[in-house]
Design a protein around this motif. Structure first.
Motif, PDB file in Angstrom:
ATOM      1  N   LEU A 239       0.816  -1.219   0.000  1.00 47.77           N
ATOM      2  CA  LEU A 239       0.000   0.000   0.000  1.00 47.77           C
ATOM      3  C   LEU A 239       0.851   1.271   0.000  1.00 47.77           C
ATOM      4  CD1 LEU A 239      -2.637  -1.072   2.701  1.00 47.77           C
ATOM      5  CD2 LEU A 239      -3.124  -0.712   0.273  1.00 47.77           C
ATOM      6  N   PHE A 240       2.124   1.127   0.370  1.00 48.23           N
ATOM      7  CA  PHE A 240       2.989   2.301   0.575  1.00 48.23           C
ATOM      8  C   PHE A 240       3.374   2.945  -0.758  1.00 48.23           C
ATOM      9  CE2 PHE A 240       7.298   4.085   0.789  1.00 48.23           C
ATOM     10  CZ  PHE A 240       7.107   5.052   1.773  1.00 48.23           C
ATOM     11  N   GLY A 241       3.436   4.268  -0.751  1.00 48.96           N
ATOM     12  CA  GLY A 241       3.976   5.007  -1.892  1.00 48.96           C
ATOM     13  C   GLY A 241       2.926   5.729  -2.709  1.00 48.96           C
ATOM     14  N   VAL A 242       3.376   6.717  -3.470  1.00 43.73           N
ATOM     15  CA  VAL A 242       2.504   7.540  -4.309  1.00 43.73           C
ATOM     16  C   VAL A 242       3.085   7.585  -5.715  1.00 43.73           C
ATOM     17  CG1 VAL A 242       1.542   9.841  -4.677  1.00 43.73           C
ATOM     18  CG2 VAL A 242       1.813   8.965  -2.339  1.00 43.73           C
ATOM     19  N   ASP A 243       2.274   7.267  -6.703  1.00 44.10           N
ATOM     20  CA  ASP A 243       2.676   7.396  -8.110  1.00 44.10           C
ATOM     21  C   ASP A 243       2.121   8.707  -8.666  1.00 44.10           C
ATOM     22  OD1 ASP A 243       4.046   4.969  -8.303  1.00 44.10           O
ATOM     23  OD2 ASP A 243       2.181   3.864  -8.623  1.00 44.10           O
ATOM     24  N   ILE A 244       2.909   9.358  -9.514  1.00 41.43           N
ATOM     25  CA  ILE A 244       2.479  10.626 -10.116  1.00 41.43           C
ATOM     26  C   ILE A 244       2.624  10.524 -11.629  1.00 41.43           C
ATOM     27  CG2 ILE A 244       2.928  13.109 -10.294  1.00 41.43           C
ATOM     28  CD1 ILE A 244       3.998  12.996  -7.430  1.00 41.43           C
ATOM     29  N   LYS A 251      -3.371   9.474  -2.912  1.00 40.66           N
ATOM     30  CA  LYS A 251      -2.894   9.479  -1.527  1.00 40.66           C
ATOM     31  C   LYS A 251      -2.089   8.214  -1.246  1.00 40.66           C
ATOM     32  CE  LYS A 251      -7.378   7.746   0.070  1.00 40.66           C
ATOM     33  NZ  LYS A 251      -8.650   8.173   0.663  1.00 40.66           N
ATOM     34  N   ASP A 252      -1.209   8.302  -0.269  1.00 39.60           N
ATOM     35  CA  ASP A 252      -0.447   7.124   0.161  1.00 39.60           C
ATOM     36  C   ASP A 252      -1.391   6.228   0.953  1.00 39.60           C
ATOM     37  OD1 ASP A 252       1.149   5.361   1.841  1.00 39.60           O
ATOM     38  OD2 ASP A 252       2.871   6.499   1.111  1.00 39.60           O
ATOM     39  N   ASN A 253      -1.734   5.097   0.365  1.00 39.67           N
ATOM     40  CA  ASN A 253      -2.756   4.236   0.976  1.00 39.67           C
ATOM     41  C   ASN A 253      -2.267   3.525   2.226  1.00 39.67           C
ATOM     42  OD1 ASN A 253      -5.119   4.569  -0.784  1.00 39.67           O
ATOM     43  ND2 ASN A 253      -3.742   3.806  -2.371  1.00 39.67           N
ATOM     44  N   PHE A 254      -0.949   3.437   2.412  1.00 35.93           N
ATOM     45  CA  PHE A 254      -0.421   2.848   3.644  1.00 35.93           C
ATOM     46  C   PHE A 254      -0.727   3.781   4.825  1.00 35.93           C
ATOM     47  CE2 PHE A 254       3.109   2.401   6.733  1.00 35.93           C
ATOM     48  CZ  PHE A 254       2.911   1.077   7.106  1.00 35.93           C
ATOM     49  N   ILE A 282      -6.979  -2.962   0.921  1.00 31.04           N
ATOM     50  CA  ILE A 282      -5.830  -3.831   0.677  1.00 31.04           C
ATOM     51  C   ILE A 282      -5.639  -4.155  -0.804  1.00 31.04           C
ATOM     52  CG2 ILE A 282      -6.975  -6.086   0.917  1.00 31.04           C
ATOM     53  CD1 ILE A 282      -3.637  -5.054   2.560  1.00 31.04           C
ATOM     54  N   ALA A 283      -6.718  -4.068  -1.599  1.00 32.71           N
ATOM     55  CA  ALA A 283      -6.618  -4.396  -3.030  1.00 32.71           C
ATOM     56  C   ALA A 283      -6.354  -3.170  -3.901  1.00 32.71           C
ATOM     57  CB  ALA A 283      -7.890  -5.099  -3.495  1.00 32.71           C
ATOM     58  N   LYS A 284      -6.130  -2.028  -3.305  1.00 30.95           N
ATOM     59  CA  LYS A 284      -5.886  -0.834  -4.136  1.00 30.95           C
ATOM     60  C   LYS A 284      -4.636  -0.970  -5.018  1.00 30.95           C
ATOM     61  CE  LYS A 284      -8.583   2.980  -2.376  1.00 30.95           C
ATOM     62  NZ  LYS A 284      -8.583   4.354  -1.825  1.00 30.95           N
ATOM     63  N   PRO A 285      -3.530  -1.540  -4.515  1.00 31.70           N
ATOM     64  CA  PRO A 285      -2.380  -1.695  -5.416  1.00 31.70           C
ATOM     65  C   PRO A 285      -2.707  -2.544  -6.649  1.00 31.70           C
ATOM     66  CG  PRO A 285      -1.697  -1.988  -3.136  1.00 31.70           C
ATOM     67  CD  PRO A 285      -3.193  -1.942  -3.125  1.00 31.70           C
ATOM     68  N   ALA A 286      -3.529  -3.557  -6.469  1.00 35.61           N
ATOM     69  CA  ALA A 286      -3.854  -4.469  -7.575  1.00 35.61           C
ATOM     70  C   ALA A 286      -4.862  -3.866  -8.551  1.00 35.61           C
ATOM     71  CB  ALA A 286      -4.399  -5.788  -7.026  1.00 35.61           C
ATOM     72  N   THR A 287      -5.614  -2.859  -8.131  1.00 32.11           N
ATOM     73  CA  THR A 287      -6.664  -2.287  -8.983  1.00 32.11           C
ATOM     74  C   THR A 287      -6.331  -0.869  -9.445  1.00 32.11           C
ATOM     75  OG1 THR A 287      -7.851  -1.539  -7.001  1.00 32.11           O
ATOM     76  CG2 THR A 287      -8.482  -3.678  -7.898  1.00 32.11           C
ATOM     77  N   LYS A 288      -5.133  -0.417  -9.122  1.00 29.86           N
ATOM     78  CA  LYS A 288      -4.747   0.974  -9.433  1.00 29.86           C
ATOM     79  C   LYS A 288      -4.572   1.159 -10.940  1.00 29.86           C
ATOM     80  CE  LYS A 288      -0.674   2.255  -8.018  1.00 29.86           C
ATOM     81  NZ  LYS A 288       0.401   2.700  -7.097  1.00 29.86           N
ATOM     82  N   ARG A 289      -5.254   2.156 -11.501  1.00 27.05           N
ATOM     83  CA  ARG A 289      -5.142   2.481 -12.917  1.00 27.05           C
ATOM     84  C   ARG A 289      -5.105   4.004 -13.072  1.00 27.05           C
ATOM     85  NH1 ARG A 289      -4.682  -2.123 -12.402  1.00 27.05           N
ATOM     86  NH2 ARG A 289      -5.706  -3.884 -13.446  1.00 27.05           N
ATOM     87  N   VAL A 372     -12.983   8.610   6.732  1.00 28.95           N
ATOM     88  CA  VAL A 372     -12.889  10.014   6.300  1.00 28.95           C
ATOM     89  C   VAL A 372     -11.622  10.608   6.914  1.00 28.95           C
ATOM     90  CG1 VAL A 372     -14.012  12.268   6.299  1.00 28.95           C
ATOM     91  CG2 VAL A 372     -15.398  10.186   6.144  1.00 28.95           C
ATOM     92  N   THR A 373     -10.573  10.707   6.121  1.00 31.59           N
ATOM     93  CA  THR A 373      -9.270  11.168   6.639  1.00 31.59           C
ATOM     94  C   THR A 373      -8.827  12.483   6.012  1.00 31.59           C
ATOM     95  OG1 THR A 373      -8.052   9.866   4.987  1.00 31.59           O
ATOM     96  CG2 THR A 373      -8.511   8.806   7.103  1.00 31.59           C
ATOM     97  N   THR A 374      -9.717  13.111   5.245  1.00 29.95           N
ATOM     98  CA  THR A 374      -9.358  14.381   4.624  1.00 29.95           C
ATOM     99  C   THR A 374      -9.054  15.449   5.682  1.00 29.95           C
ATOM    100  OG1 THR A 374     -10.117  16.154   3.158  1.00 29.95           O
ATOM    101  CG2 THR A 374     -11.799  15.045   4.461  1.00 29.95           C
ATOM    102  N   LYS A 375      -8.161  16.343   5.359  1.00 30.43           N
ATOM    103  CA  LYS A 375      -7.847  17.468   6.258  1.00 30.43           C
ATOM    104  C   LYS A 375      -8.697  18.704   5.919  1.00 30.43           C
ATOM    105  CE  LYS A 375      -4.438  15.359   8.423  1.00 30.43           C
ATOM    106  NZ  LYS A 375      -4.622  14.018   7.880  1.00 30.43           N
ATOM    107  N   ASN A 376      -9.461  18.613   4.825  1.00 33.35           N
ATOM    108  CA  ASN A 376     -10.304  19.726   4.383  1.00 33.35           C
ATOM    109  C   ASN A 376     -11.529  19.840   5.286  1.00 33.35           C
ATOM    110  OD1 ASN A 376     -12.481  21.098   2.936  1.00 33.35           O
ATOM    111  ND2 ASN A 376     -11.105  21.106   1.169  1.00 33.35           N
TER     112      ASN A 376
END
Length: 470
Positions: A239-244, A251-254, A282-289, A372-376
């Motif tokens: 889950l760790f890391g951010v792709d740009i 967001k960093d899912n870890f 937990i499946a976000k890395p596998a479904t990330k597009r 809900v983890t947004t800082k906004n």
């Protein structure tokens, strides 16, 4: 220290020690918790002699049962509100391929050296002439005040000898909000592969204790930074890391998962609900597009995540029973209330959610609030207001339609009886259409309206009522 030893068991042990002319000490967690002002019901007694024989003498005096564990050289009894374990002082040596020590009789100093951390190596004398005297050869009291996790001996040797101590160091740091010493962190990083000689059950037991702390993220960050998490639970480190791409990141899912877990820890001590927080994405890395012009997507991560739960539970030797199914259900459904909170909440959508979650609806809503983890501040207020609307709607629909733990007003057997049918696809078609009609609010959730619809559906399928169900 005498005023901390008011429980009658300590005076009894002192009396038996005097009779047998041996020294006895209370050691470890009970002593540590005295200074932390934490209640403790587990008492470890070290005897300079035969621990089980001493325990049997105490048990005879108290007229209480003693359980002897011959293979471990220990004995245990329960007295009033305490569980008391006895062991003879010993020294240990280890083989490189095993965490099972070679044990020999030893002195109190030998016994204190073999303890995992200085804060757990303090002992209090229980022999009558020195009753209440603190023996703290490794400055455990000082380290308690400094909130430091430090090993009595070289940490590399400590962790190599017994690799589970690496997990215990992190667990204590998480439970007590203590800092692990830099030397100990370096030793854990160097010895992390040694964790593979420890059984999965014992590793997961420590992991669960970390998950149950007030701020579980403390432990998980230590596990991640030392490399242990990659070995024991690699799916979480994925889950760790951010792709740009094109200047767009996600967001960093870890760290998001850790924030959700900490948020949930403020509202529940339920281990399995906390596991649902850990696995919800937990499946976000596998479904990330990445979609041009739109950004990052994780379509279907809730479905794939739910399918991953049994494999992860098997891997970690977690129970494959209703607890696993509970976690799987919440992973599957964790987006549903959030979607409802973003849209106009229809009775039909709420009925379906109640139908699928049953008694777990409150747990699901807790998870969604924590998600809900947004800082906004604007978004936080909007989500909270919408969640309150969803929760009120859930309450209203449940009171009116009684969908939670829904049982069909008429069963497959009823349909077979009414039309004099054998089991077949017609039964399933009619049952599903009745269920859909109830969930959509087209008919009420009662037997009379269900029978009426069943009759009409049968007529459309050229079926005739043979037996009246009214």
């Amino acid at each position: 220290m005498k005023h901390h030893l008011t429980h009658p068991i300590f005076k009894i042990i002192a009396k038996i020690a005097s009779q047998q002319k041996v020294d006895a000490y209370v050691i470890g967690g009970f002593v540590r918790d005295i200074f932390l002002e934490r209640p403790s019901k587990d008492v470890d007694i070290v005897v300079l002699g035969n621990g089980p024989d001493f325990a049997l003498a105490v048990g005879e005096y108290l007229n209480t049962q003693v359980t002897v564990f011959k293979s471990f050289g220990t004995a245990m009894l329960r007295y009033q509100d305490l569980e008391v374990e006895f062991v003879g002082a010993r020294k240990e040596s280890y083989r490189i391929d095993s965490r099972k020590p070679i044990v020999e009789d030893g002195s109190l100093a030998d016994d204190q050296k073999r303890r995992d951390f200085t804060i757990n190596a303090m002992a209090i004398h229980l022999s009558p002439d020195k009753f209440g005297e603190l023996l703290d050869p490794f400055d455990g009291l000082k380290h308690l005040k400094e909130k430091a996790i430090i090993t009595p001996l070289n940490p590399e040797e400590t962790f190599s000898d017994d690799p589970l101590r690496m997990m215990r160091a992190i667990r204590f740091a998480s439970q007590l909000h203590f800092k692990i010493s830099d030397n100990a962190i370096s030793a854990i990083k160097k010895n992390k592969e040694r964790i593979n000689i420890v059984s999965k059950e014992r590793i997961t037991d420590e992991l669960n204790k970390i998950i149950l702390t007030k701020t579980p993220s403390i432990g998980f960050i230590y596990l991640f930074d030392t490399g242990l998490l990659k070995i024991i639970f690699p799916q979480m480190t994925d889950l760790f890391g951010v792709d740009i791409i094109d200047g767009k990141g996600h967001k960093d899912n870890f760290y998001h998962t850790l924030q959700v877990l900490d948020n949930l820890a403020k509202t529940t001590d339920d281990l399995w609900l906390r596991w649902a927080a850990i696995l919800h994405d937990i499946a976000k890395p596998a479904t990330k597009r990445f979609e041009k012009g739109h950004g990052w997507t994780f379509h279907g991560h809730e479905d794939k995540g739910a399918r991953m739960v049994p494999k992860i539970f098997t891997q970690l030797k977690l129970p494959l029973n209703e607890k696993m199914k509970f976690v799987q259900k919440l992973v599957q459904l964790h987006l549903r209330p959030i979607v409802l909170a973003q849209e106009i909440v229809t009775d039909s959508a709420v009925r379906r959610l109640l139908f699928e979650t049953g008694e777990d609806i409150e747990a699901l809503m807790k998870l969604c609030h924590a998600d809900v983890t947004t800082k906004n501040e604007y978004k936080i207020k909007k989500y909270r207001n919408n969640f309150e609307l969803v929760q009120q709607k859930l309450k209203d629909v449940e009171e009116r339609d009684q969908i939670r733990n829904w049982q069909p007003p008429i069963t497959g057997e009823d349909i077979m009886k009414a039309f004099n049918l054998q089991a077949g696809k017609e039964i399933g078609i009619i049952k599903n259409q009745i269920r859909e009609a109830i969930l959509e609010g087209e008919i009420k959730n009662n037997r009379q309206e269900a029978i009426k619809l069943m009759t009409n559906l049968g007529f459309q399928m050229n079926l005739k009522i043979v037996n009246d169900l009214n």
